[in-house]
Motif scaffolding. Structure first.
Motif, PDB file in Angstrom:
ATOM      1  N   LEU A   4       0.796  -1.253   0.064  1.00 28.77           N
ATOM      2  CA  LEU A   4      -0.035  -0.017   0.171  1.00 28.77           C
ATOM      3  C   LEU A   4       0.855   1.363  -0.089  1.00 28.77           C
ATOM      4  CD1 LEU A   4      -3.038  -0.903   2.454  1.00 28.77           C
ATOM      5  CD2 LEU A   4      -3.056  -0.668   0.034  1.00 28.77           C
ATOM      6  N   SER A  37     -15.813   1.191   1.964  1.00 28.32           N
ATOM      7  CA  SER A  37     -15.445   0.327   2.444  1.00 28.32           C
ATOM      8  C   SER A  37     -16.008  -0.277   3.598  1.00 28.32           C
ATOM      9  CB  SER A  37     -13.928   0.022   2.561  1.00 28.32           C
ATOM     10  OG  SER A  37     -13.520   1.248   3.580  1.00 28.32           O
ATOM     11  N   TYR A 119      -7.912  -0.084   5.012  1.00 23.88           N
ATOM     12  CA  TYR A 119      -8.389   0.821   3.795  1.00 23.88           C
ATOM     13  C   TYR A 119      -8.830   1.812   3.769  1.00 23.88           C
ATOM     14  CZ  TYR A 119     -10.327   1.788  -0.859  1.00 23.88           C
ATOM     15  OH  TYR A 119     -10.385   2.423  -1.993  1.00 23.88           O
ATOM     16  N   TYR A 122      -6.020   3.895   4.774  1.00 21.30           N
ATOM     17  CA  TYR A 122      -5.115   4.219   3.554  1.00 21.30           C
ATOM     18  C   TYR A 122      -5.697   5.226   2.774  1.00 21.30           C
ATOM     19  CZ  TYR A 122      -3.498   3.385  -1.198  1.00 21.30           C
ATOM     20  OH  TYR A 122      -3.151   3.465  -2.387  1.00 21.30           O
TER      21      TYR A 122
END
Length: 290
Positions: A4, A37, A119, A122
């Motif tokens: 990532l 998400s 996520y 991120y």
């Protein structure tokens, strides 16, 4: 460096300067993807909510939970019989018509937040990172991995250590034998969520130390000087989040927190060494230019 972070660094290098409105638009899409998400994980959790309740959420309310079995094994080795949890004197109830459905939605959202955290963070970091200097990005390399790892470690610690200890104490505490412990499901879920997510945030201590050291608010010398005071605070926090009066439970919670504090000292020292190195390089370049 993790995948990532490699992808993020590549996108930063290919980036260009944007206007204020373009920044807002970029932030909007990052937040949409992050929230999306969480929604996806929450939806999956809702589909399997009955299995999740049986195997995960209600597991700490059963005497055969992994933590309680380990405590009984420890009691056999130490001879401290009170450490073994053989029963939990409480029942769960739902006293409002929509409470079980509401708890299903709340629990699904909580699980979605935990599952999507890597996520989601991120996406947030992807928006913040381009605004950092190259030296700051190098210092924060691997931030997504470390923040995620610490958060998940904290969640597991809260679920397997802190929550069972608190539930065991609160379930077996009685002012009078005639008083029966019948807890609302919302109270049980609230306690479990608070302790679990609270530990996930507490385990971000090294990250907080990194940020505060980066802005010059915290130094390793200061943390070392007040180490004893910090350990006293840690013992007090351990006593608060583990209402059980036995010393074993408090030590069990205190050790990871003390280790996190020591790691935070190392992180602060690492940031200070980087700052001194950068200052030295700037001085050398200035001398060369002269």
């Amino acid at each position: 460096m993790k995948p990532l972070d490699q992808q993020l660094e590549h996108e930063i290098e290919d980036g260009k300067e944007m206007t204020f409105l373009e920044h807002l638009e970029e932030l909007r899409w990052h937040l949409i993807r992050a929230v999306g998400s969480i929604a996806v994980f929450a939806l999956i959790a809702f589909v399997f909510i009955r299995t999740i309740y049986d195997k995960i959420i209600l597991a700490p309310s059963k005497p055969d939970f992994w933590t309680y079995r380990m405590m009984c094994e420890l009691s056999k080795k130490t001879g401290y019989a009170d450490l073994c949890v053989s029963q939990l004197n409480f029942t769960l109830q739902s006293r409002q018509m929509a409470e079980q459905f509401t708890m299903a939605l709340t629990s699904s959202l909580m699980i979605g937040l935990i599952g999507a955290f890597p996520y989601a963070f991120y996406e947030v970091w992807k928006f913040i990172a381009p605004g950092l200097r190259s030296s700051e990005r190098r210092a924060a390399r691997g931030a997504v991995f470390y923040v995620t790892a610490l958060f998940l470690m904290g969640v597991l610690f809260g679920y397997y250590i802190v929550s069972p200890l608190a539930i065991n104490f609160l379930a077996n505490y009685q002012l009078d034998p005639r008083i029966v412990n019948e807890f609302d499901i919302s109270s049980y879920i609230g306690t479990l969520a608070t302790l679990t997510l609270g530990c996930g945030l507490t385990f971000q201590m090294p990250i907080v130390a990194f940020v505060l050291s980066k802005i010059g608010f915290l130094t390793p010398a200061f943390m070392k000087e007040y180490r004893r005071h910090a350990f006293v605070v840690i013992l007090i926090v351990a006593a608060i989040i583990t209402p059980s009066p036995d010393i074993y439970s408090q030590i069990l919670v205190s050790i990871p927190l003390a280790l996190l504090y020591e790691v935070s000292i190392w992180v602060s020292g690492y940031v200070e060494r980087l700052r001194l190195k950068e200052s030295q390089e700037m001085m050398e370049r200035g001398e060369y230019d002269d």
